[in-house]
Design a protein around this motif. Structure first.
Motif, PDB file in Angstrom:
ATOM      1  N   TYR A 193       0.789  -1.231   0.000  1.00  0.00           N
ATOM      2  CA  TYR A 193       0.000   0.000   0.000  1.00  0.00           C
ATOM      3  C   TYR A 193       0.823   1.284   0.000  1.00  0.00           C
ATOM      4  CZ  TYR A 193       0.825   0.108   5.133  1.00  0.00           C
ATOM      5  OH  TYR A 193       1.392   0.144   6.390  1.00  0.00           O
ATOM      6  N   LEU A 194       2.147   1.215   0.135  1.00  0.00           N
ATOM      7  CA  LEU A 194       2.909   2.435   0.389  1.00  0.00           C
ATOM      8  C   LEU A 194       2.798   3.449  -0.751  1.00  0.00           C
ATOM      9  CD1 LEU A 194       4.727   3.917   2.377  1.00  0.00           C
ATOM     10  CD2 LEU A 194       6.704   2.869   1.252  1.00  0.00           C
ATOM     11  N   VAL A 195       2.866   2.994  -1.988  1.00  0.00           N
ATOM     12  CA  VAL A 195       2.782   3.914  -3.124  1.00  0.00           C
ATOM     13  C   VAL A 195       1.395   4.551  -3.180  1.00  0.00           C
ATOM     14  CG1 VAL A 195       2.970   4.151  -5.622  1.00  0.00           C
ATOM     15  CG2 VAL A 195       4.519   2.602  -4.401  1.00  0.00           C
ATOM     16  N   ASP A 196       0.360   3.729  -3.083  1.00  0.00           N
ATOM     17  CA  ASP A 196      -1.010   4.254  -3.117  1.00  0.00           C
ATOM     18  C   ASP A 196      -1.259   5.213  -1.959  1.00  0.00           C
ATOM     19  OD1 ASP A 196      -1.738   2.796  -5.390  1.00  0.00           O
ATOM     20  OD2 ASP A 196      -2.285   1.047  -4.198  1.00  0.00           O
ATOM     21  N   ALA A 197      -0.763   4.868  -0.776  1.00  0.00           N
ATOM     22  CA  ALA A 197      -0.982   5.713   0.403  1.00  0.00           C
ATOM     23  C   ALA A 197      -0.265   7.050   0.263  1.00  0.00           C
ATOM     24  CB  ALA A 197      -0.512   4.989   1.662  1.00  0.00           C
ATOM     25  N   THR A 198       0.938   7.032  -0.308  1.00  0.00           N
ATOM     26  CA  THR A 198       1.690   8.266  -0.518  1.00  0.00           C
ATOM     27  C   THR A 198       0.956   9.188  -1.489  1.00  0.00           C
ATOM     28  OG1 THR A 198       3.787   7.141  -0.075  1.00  0.00           O
ATOM     29  CG2 THR A 198       3.905   9.215  -1.292  1.00  0.00           C
ATOM     30  N   GLU A 199       0.474   8.626  -2.591  1.00  0.00           N
ATOM     31  CA  GLU A 199      -0.265   9.418  -3.576  1.00  0.00           C
ATOM     32  C   GLU A 199      -1.552   9.972  -2.972  1.00  0.00           C
ATOM     33  OE1 GLU A 199       1.103   7.306  -7.765  1.00  0.00           O
ATOM     34  OE2 GLU A 199      -0.689   6.565  -6.744  1.00  0.00           O
ATOM     35  N   LEU A 200      -2.293   9.106  -2.280  1.00  0.00           N
ATOM     36  CA  LEU A 200      -3.537   9.534  -1.656  1.00  0.00           C
ATOM     37  C   LEU A 200      -3.290  10.654  -0.654  1.00  0.00           C
ATOM     38  CD1 LEU A 200      -6.371   7.236  -0.320  1.00  0.00           C
ATOM     39  CD2 LEU A 200      -5.479   9.066   1.096  1.00  0.00           C
ATOM     40  N   ALA A 201      -2.268  10.472   0.188  1.00  0.00           N
ATOM     41  CA  ALA A 201      -1.990  11.445   1.245  1.00  0.00           C
ATOM     42  C   ALA A 201      -1.607  12.805   0.672  1.00  0.00           C
ATOM     43  CB  ALA A 201      -0.886  10.920   2.163  1.00  0.00           C
ATOM     44  N   GLU A 242      10.101  -0.908  -3.057  1.00  0.00           N
ATOM     45  CA  GLU A 242       8.767  -0.339  -2.839  1.00  0.00           C
ATOM     46  C   GLU A 242       8.886   1.112  -2.381  1.00  0.00           C
ATOM     47  OE1 GLU A 242       4.654  -1.080  -0.296  1.00  0.00           O
ATOM     48  OE2 GLU A 242       6.609  -1.270   0.680  1.00  0.00           O
ATOM     49  N   PHE A 243       9.818   1.377  -1.467  1.00  0.00           N
ATOM     50  CA  PHE A 243      10.011   2.746  -0.990  1.00  0.00           C
ATOM     51  C   PHE A 243      10.386   3.669  -2.145  1.00  0.00           C
ATOM     52  CE2 PHE A 243      12.864   5.760   1.641  1.00  0.00           C
ATOM     53  CZ  PHE A 243      11.793   6.607   1.925  1.00  0.00           C
ATOM     54  N   ASP A 244      11.263   3.196  -3.008  1.00  0.00           N
ATOM     55  CA  ASP A 244      11.671   4.018  -4.138  1.00  0.00           C
ATOM     56  C   ASP A 244      10.503   4.331  -5.070  1.00  0.00           C
ATOM     57  OD1 ASP A 244      14.049   5.215  -5.628  1.00  0.00           O
ATOM     58  OD2 ASP A 244      13.121   3.969  -7.183  1.00  0.00           O
ATOM     59  N   ARG A 245       9.596   3.413  -5.210  1.00  0.00           N
ATOM     60  CA  ARG A 245       8.403   3.680  -6.024  1.00  0.00           C
ATOM     61  C   ARG A 245       7.544   4.759  -5.370  1.00  0.00           C
ATOM     62  NH1 ARG A 245       5.492  -1.387  -5.776  1.00  0.00           N
ATOM     63  NH2 ARG A 245       3.883  -0.286  -6.959  1.00  0.00           N
ATOM     64  N   ALA A 246       7.445   4.730  -4.042  1.00  0.00           N
ATOM     65  CA  ALA A 246       6.714   5.783  -3.335  1.00  0.00           C
ATOM     66  C   ALA A 246       7.428   7.125  -3.490  1.00  0.00           C
ATOM     67  CB  ALA A 246       6.561   5.419  -1.860  1.00  0.00           C
ATOM     68  N   ILE A 247       8.754   7.103  -3.444  1.00  0.00           N
ATOM     69  CA  ILE A 247       9.535   8.316  -3.673  1.00  0.00           C
ATOM     70  C   ILE A 247       9.243   8.866  -5.068  1.00  0.00           C
ATOM     71  CG2 ILE A 247      11.894   9.168  -4.027  1.00  0.00           C
ATOM     72  CD1 ILE A 247      12.719   7.105  -1.803  1.00  0.00           C
ATOM     73  N   GLY A 248       9.169   7.986  -6.053  1.00  0.00           N
ATOM     74  CA  GLY A 248       8.843   8.411  -7.408  1.00  0.00           C
ATOM     75  C   GLY A 248       7.484   9.078  -7.489  1.00  0.00           C
ATOM     76  N   ALA A 249       6.509   8.524  -6.773  1.00  0.00           N
ATOM     77  CA  ALA A 249       5.171   9.127  -6.755  1.00  0.00           C
ATOM     78  C   ALA A 249       5.214  10.517  -6.129  1.00  0.00           C
ATOM     79  CB  ALA A 249       4.203   8.223  -5.993  1.00  0.00           C
ATOM     80  N   ALA A 250       5.988  10.667  -5.045  1.00  0.00           N
ATOM     81  CA  ALA A 250       6.107  11.966  -4.399  1.00  0.00           C
ATOM     82  C   ALA A 250       6.811  12.974  -5.304  1.00  0.00           C
ATOM     83  CB  ALA A 250       6.872  11.821  -3.078  1.00  0.00           C
ATOM     84  N   LEU A 251       7.853  12.527  -5.987  1.00  0.00           N
ATOM     85  CA  LEU A 251       8.560  13.408  -6.910  1.00  0.00           C
ATOM     86  C   LEU A 251       7.659  13.853  -8.055  1.00  0.00           C
ATOM     87  CD1 LEU A 251      12.077  11.734  -7.157  1.00  0.00           C
ATOM     88  CD2 LEU A 251      11.619  14.056  -6.399  1.00  0.00           C
ATOM     89  N   ASN A 252       6.852  12.952  -8.568  1.00  0.00           N
ATOM     90  CA  ASN A 252       5.922  13.315  -9.642  1.00  0.00           C
ATOM     91  C   ASN A 252       4.968  14.405  -9.179  1.00  0.00           C
ATOM     92  OD1 ASN A 252       7.125  11.387 -11.253  1.00  0.00           O
ATOM     93  ND2 ASN A 252       5.530   9.850 -10.942  1.00  0.00           N
ATOM     94  N   PHE A 253       4.459  14.269  -7.947  1.00  0.00           N
ATOM     95  CA  PHE A 253       3.589  15.303  -7.383  1.00  0.00           C
ATOM     96  C   PHE A 253       4.345  16.630  -7.281  1.00  0.00           C
ATOM     97  CE2 PHE A 253       2.159  17.919  -3.908  1.00  0.00           C
ATOM     98  CZ  PHE A 253       0.777  17.901  -4.013  1.00  0.00           C
ATOM     99  N   ALA A 254       5.568  16.581  -6.748  1.00  0.00           N
ATOM    100  CA  ALA A 254       6.341  17.798  -6.532  1.00  0.00           C
ATOM    101  C   ALA A 254       6.684  18.487  -7.856  1.00  0.00           C
ATOM    102  CB  ALA A 254       7.615  17.476  -5.762  1.00  0.00           C
ATOM    103  N   GLN A 255       6.953  17.698  -8.884  1.00  0.00           N
ATOM    104  CA  GLN A 255       7.271  18.284 -10.182  1.00  0.00           C
ATOM    105  C   GLN A 255       6.047  18.976 -10.789  1.00  0.00           C
ATOM    106  OE1 GLN A 255       8.984  14.831 -12.169  1.00  0.00           O
ATOM    107  NE2 GLN A 255      11.045  15.595 -11.818  1.00  0.00           N
ATOM    108  N   ARG A 256       4.889  18.378 -10.613  1.00  0.00           N
ATOM    109  CA  ARG A 256       3.653  19.012 -11.103  1.00  0.00           C
ATOM    110  C   ARG A 256       3.335  20.269 -10.297  1.00  0.00           C
ATOM    111  NH1 ARG A 256       1.764  13.642 -10.729  1.00  0.00           N
ATOM    112  NH2 ARG A 256       0.542  14.209  -8.878  1.00  0.00           N
TER     113      ARG A 256
END
Length: 332
Positions: A193-201, A242-256
């Motif tokens: 759930y870490l990637v989904d939870a990071t994006e949701l949060a 898995e953590f790195d995938r969550a980091i990628g999701a956070a970076l995508n948000f930050a870039q947008r």
């Protein structure tokens, strides 16, 4: 974003096991922090996270208190006082040392029920992690903290009744989601759930930022540490990726978004992990010097406004100081 137990070798093993690439390579700024605690060269997660959350060196086992066991104000509490939405995500129980250090104030990290009770004293907007039993079936008192959360207007869901991927969150509501009754299982046993939870949060807290002040979110990949304690390379690597995938999701948000600072670090390294001769791309031969933490310098990655503050070598407490400065919070 905190990869508990994540040293340079944990990152390297994840990289070499993931087609020689990680989202961490997208960060333009890298530094190192000194992880030692007030009473030991080898920190634990409680003292390490309190250094990040409140800017003080404290004793091992301390949660949000200084060496004299006095409460210290955390960055999450400062963000709440400034009117910012706040959130926590972890692949451990939400009362485990690292997330607890951002909201609780207790003398010892094992006081899980006292830590859970402290969460109700905050105005946190979202938390996702395990530990439902410390809220619902308590041994130290008869309180049902889940019902108390609901009485505060928090929408509480769990892995039992709602799939996180299908969780519908309303901007007007505060949200709690239990991912396990006690501690969540490892990624390689089905927890994902870490990637989904990071994006949701991130999306949820950004939507709740009605005053356009920003938000504070702490995301912990808790079980990289547990793989180190187990001296298990495969455990470490699966959690790291898995953590790195969550980091990628956070970076995508930050870039947008263009206004979000992402900081990635660890509280300490675990296991004295090494990649031995005989290893090849995709197949790591790992070795360990310990089943506990070490005193290695710990990498810090930064992206976004103020990222340049995180280059060089500095104390772990400086991460709090730099966050406070960049938020514009007044001195304590």
């Amino acid at each position: 974003m905190i990869g508990d137990g994540m040293g340079v070798t944990q990152i390297s093993a994840g990289l070499y096991s993931n087609n020689n690439q990680l989202n961490l390579e997208r960060f333009p700024v890298v530094g190192l922090h000194k992880s030692y605690s007030a009473d030991n060269l080898i920190t634990d997660s409680a003292a390490g996270a309190t250094a990040f959350s409140a800017g003080v060196k404290t004793y091992n086992g301390a949660i949000g208190v200084d060496v004299d066991t006095l409460p210290v104000t955390t960055i999450l509490e400062m963000a709440e006082s400034a009117g910012m939405p706040t959130g926590l995500v972890a692949t451990s129980s939400i009362v485990h040392a690292t997330p607890a250090s951002f909201y609780a104030h207790v003398k010892q990290r094992k006081e899980y029920e006292a830590i859970a009770a402290d969460l109700l004293k905050t105005d946190i907007d979202l938390f996702i992690g395990g530990g439902a039993k410390y809220f619902e079936r308590r041994e130290t008192d008869t309180r049902n903290l889940t019902e108390e959360l609901r009485s505060q207007g928090i929408e509480v869901s769990s892995f039992v009744d709602t799939d996180l991927k299908k969780l519908k969150v309303k901007r007007a509501k505060r949200v709690a989601y239990y991912t396990a009754d006690s501690e969540p299982v490892p990624f390689n046993q089905g927890r994902d759930y870490l990637v989904d939870a990071t994006e949701l949060a991130m999306d949820f807290l950004n939507d709740r930022d009605s005053l356009n002040k920003g938000f504070f979110l702490m995301v912990e990949a808790s079980q990289i540490d547990w793989g180190g304690h187990s001296n298990n390379s495969d455990y470490i690597i699966s959690e790291m990726i898995e953590f790195d995938r969550a980091i990628g999701a956070a970076l995508n948000f930050a870039q947008r978004d263009g206004e979000t600072l992402i900081i990635v670090t660890a509280d300490h390294e675990t296991g004295g992990y090494a990649i031995n001769n005989g290893s090849v791309m995709g197949q790591i031969e790992g070795a360990f010097t310990s089943d506990y933490h070490t005193a290695d310098l710990i990498p810090v990655f930064a992206y976004g406004p103020g990222a340049e503050q995180f280059s060089g070598i500095f104390e772990n407490t400086a991460i709090f100081d730099k966050m406070k400065l960049l938020y514009g919070f007044s001195k304590r």
